[in-house]
Structure formats: C-alpha cells, structure tokens
Enzyme design. Structure first.
Site, PDB file in Angstrom:
ATOM      1  N   CYS A  47      73.169  98.070  93.813  1.00 49.40           N
ATOM      2  CA  CYS A  47      73.358  97.187  92.654  1.00 49.40           C
ATOM      3  C   CYS A  47      73.803  98.022  91.445  1.00 49.40           C
ATOM      4  O   CYS A  47      73.505  99.210  91.347  1.00 49.40           O
ATOM      5  CB  CYS A  47      72.055  96.455  92.335  1.00 49.40           C
ATOM      6  SG  CYS A  47      72.209  95.263  90.980  1.00 49.40           S
ATOM      7  N   ASP A  49      72.622  97.790  88.610  1.00 46.41           N
ATOM      8  CA  ASP A  49      71.453  97.923  87.732  1.00 46.41           C
ATOM      9  C   ASP A  49      71.224  99.386  87.307  1.00 46.41           C
ATOM     10  O   ASP A  49      71.228 100.291  88.145  1.00 46.41           O
ATOM     11  CB  ASP A  49      70.214  97.402  88.494  1.00 46.41           C
ATOM     12  CG  ASP A  49      69.040  97.167  87.563  1.00 46.41           C
ATOM     13  OD1 ASP A  49      68.609  96.010  87.446  1.00 46.41           O
ATOM     14  OD2 ASP A  49      68.547  98.147  86.963  1.00 46.41           O
ATOM     15  N   ARG A  51      68.702 100.908  86.532  1.00 45.89           N
ATOM     16  CA  ARG A  51      67.455 101.541  87.004  1.00 45.89           C
ATOM     17  C   ARG A  51      67.557 102.057  88.424  1.00 45.89           C
ATOM     18  O   ARG A  51      66.566 102.576  88.958  1.00 45.89           O
ATOM     19  CB  ARG A  51      66.302 100.528  86.876  1.00 45.89           C
ATOM     20  CG  ARG A  51      66.061 100.074  85.450  1.00 45.89           C
ATOM     21  CD  ARG A  51      65.234  98.817  85.404  1.00 45.89           C
ATOM     22  NE  ARG A  51      65.918  97.680  86.024  1.00 45.89           N
ATOM     23  CZ  ARG A  51      65.410  96.454  86.119  1.00 45.89           C
ATOM     24  NH1 ARG A  51      64.209  96.219  85.629  1.00 45.89           N
ATOM     25  NH2 ARG A  51      66.095  95.483  86.693  1.00 45.89           N
ATOM     26  N   HIS A 103      67.159  95.900  95.464  1.00 48.23           N
ATOM     27  CA  HIS A 103      66.046  96.429  94.672  1.00 48.23           C
ATOM     28  C   HIS A 103      65.166  95.316  94.112  1.00 48.23           C
ATOM     29  O   HIS A 103      65.587  94.154  94.025  1.00 48.23           O
ATOM     30  CB  HIS A 103      66.565  97.324  93.537  1.00 48.23           C
ATOM     31  CG  HIS A 103      67.313  96.584  92.461  1.00 48.23           C
ATOM     32  ND1 HIS A 103      66.739  96.235  91.261  1.00 48.23           N
ATOM     33  CD2 HIS A 103      68.588  96.117  92.421  1.00 48.23           C
ATOM     34  CE1 HIS A 103      67.644  95.598  90.524  1.00 48.23           C
ATOM     35  NE2 HIS A 103      68.766  95.514  91.204  1.00 48.23           N
ATOM     36  N   CYS A 106      65.646  92.442  90.580  1.00 52.11           N
ATOM     37  CA  CYS A 106      67.104  92.291  90.482  1.00 52.11           C
ATOM     38  C   CYS A 106      67.433  90.975  89.761  1.00 52.11           C
ATOM     39  O   CYS A 106      67.028  89.899  90.195  1.00 52.11           O
ATOM     40  CB  CYS A 106      67.734  92.301  91.881  1.00 52.11           C
ATOM     41  SG  CYS A 106      69.539  92.207  91.837  1.00 52.11           S
TER      42      CYS A 106
HETATM   43 ZN   LIG Z   1      70.252  94.135  90.883  1.00 50.81          ZN
END
Ligand SMILES: [Zn+2]
Length: 243
Positions: A47, A49, A51, A103, A106
């Site tokens: 992803c 993302d 993090r 993850h 999300c």
């Molecule tokens: Zn995500």
C-alpha cells in the site's frame, strides 16, 4: 519527525545530504557499486500508506527491494502499471520472491467497508476491493469490531491479489523454471510485525496452505532483517536463519 513549523521539503533535502555522506563514510564504494547494477531478491507490492515503508520495515538497503505501491495494494490484471512492474521484476531483474503486503489500519479497506464515496478516480480504483468485500459479505458482517473487520478485508484482498499474481504468465514461467516464490502478508502498523498468511506459492496443488496445514498460520510471524530472518512459531520458539 519534522516539527509542524519546519519545512518538510527543506528537512528532507538536508537529511538526504547527511545520509549520503554517512553511507559514503561507512562504505566509500556503496553508491558507485549500486550505480552499475541492481540485484534485488525481492519484489515488494504494498500500500502507498506512509506507515508501511518496505525498505525500512524489512531492514533492507537501497538495491535490495524492487517496489510497487498503490492505494490499498490492489492487484488488477488489466492495470498496466502493476503488471509492468511484475513483468520487469520477474523477467529482467529476476527477483526470487514476490511479497504482496496488506496492512492493518488501511484507509482503503475502512472506506470500502463503510461504503464511503471518495470521488474522482478513487472509487474506480477501489472497485476490486469492493468486489472482494461483496464476495465475503457474510464473513465480514459477522465480525463485530470495525478494526478487525478491516484487517480481515485486508487479508482477503491479499488472498485475491496473490491469485492474480500467480496467474500471470511471466510469474507462472518463473515459478516453474527457477522456483520463484509468491507470498501474501499483512503488516501490523501498531506493532511493526509482518505476518505470513501462507498464500501464493505456499499453497499446494490441493489448495491447502502449507503454513495453515501445520497449524501455525494465525500465530506465525516472520521478521526479515539485513542479516537474517526470524521465524516465530505458535509454540513460542523463534528460529533465526542467518543470511
Ligand atoms: Zn493502506
């Protein structure tokens, strides 16, 4: 972390100058040897993302992971972007492992479960995730906790994605010819732990995951670092394979 009043771009530029000087001081030929070629063993698909920065969480260095990231790590066989990365990584870079990673926490999964409309091209992009949600509606709606339901959707999305990846022609050839492995994983944002779901090439011809088959699928955790791989089983024992 950059203070709110600090210019994030200026901070990034000065941090880069310090990092490159540090790496050169540690190993004067670090960048010049990277400039000649790359031989990463891993293709990471995850992803976007912030993090889940693959190189950091796997304890890797530049040159050790070929990467594709998109919103909610959706694998669509007609998406030229994802499929080009897979084909290049498999046919030309010749990676040994493809790791598809979903993850916890999300936003794509949470938004899809809440049937939240995001507008623009975003709802189109997340069509695949809605399809996965609808195919498993009974199982998902039986989960009371919102966060847990989103994690389960993330797992189901990874399961669907590994099926698309292993159905790809270049991937199938590489599995047969040189033992390429495809893995499905979930990264836990709140603990920093990457969990192997026992999908992809870990699934035998009869459809049973070898990880699930020996009863440790839910409690097995694999931690990969620069110098070794830590494998935690449900028995509480950890084994360390040193690279
Ligand atoms: Zn995500």
């Amino acid at each position: 972390m950059v203070a709110p009043t600090e210019d994030a771009f200026k901070h990034a530029m000065s941090a880069n100058a310090a990092w490159s000087a540090y790496k050169t001081h540690q190993n004067p030929s670090f960048f010049s040897s990277l400039a000649t070629s790359q031989k990463p063993a891993i293709l990471w698909i995850g992803c976007s993302d912030s993090r889940v920065p693959e190189t950091t969480i796997l304890g890797l260095q530049p040159g050790e992971a070929f990467v594709h990231r998109n919103i909610a790590n959706v694998i669509n066989p007609t998406d030229l972007n994802t499929m080009s990365v897979i084909e290049f990584a498999v046919r030309y870079v010749k990676v040994q492992h493809i790791i598809l990673c979903g993850h916890t926490n999300c936003a794509g999964c949470a938004g899809t479960l809440a049937s939240r409309e995001l507008g623009g091209v975003l709802d189109t992009w997340l069509t695949g995730l809605r399809t996965v949600r609808d195919a498993h509606e009974a199982e998902l709606s039986a989960i009371q906790d919102d966060a847990e339901r989103a994690v389960r959707l993330a797992e189901l999305n990874v399961e669907a994605g590994t099926r698309v990846i292993t159905a790809n022609k270049a991937v199938q050839e590489a599995i047969k010819e040189r033992g390429l492995q495809v893995h499905g994983t979930i990264y836990h944002v709140g603990t920093g732990i990457l969990r192997d779901l026992g999908l992809g090439t870990a699934v035998s011809a009869d459809g049973v995951s070898s990880v699930v088959a020996n009863g440790v699928a839910e409690k097995r955790e694999i931690v990969t670092g620069k110098h070794g791989v830590l494998d935690f089983s449900d028995a509480g024992a950890a084994s360390l394979a040193v690279k």
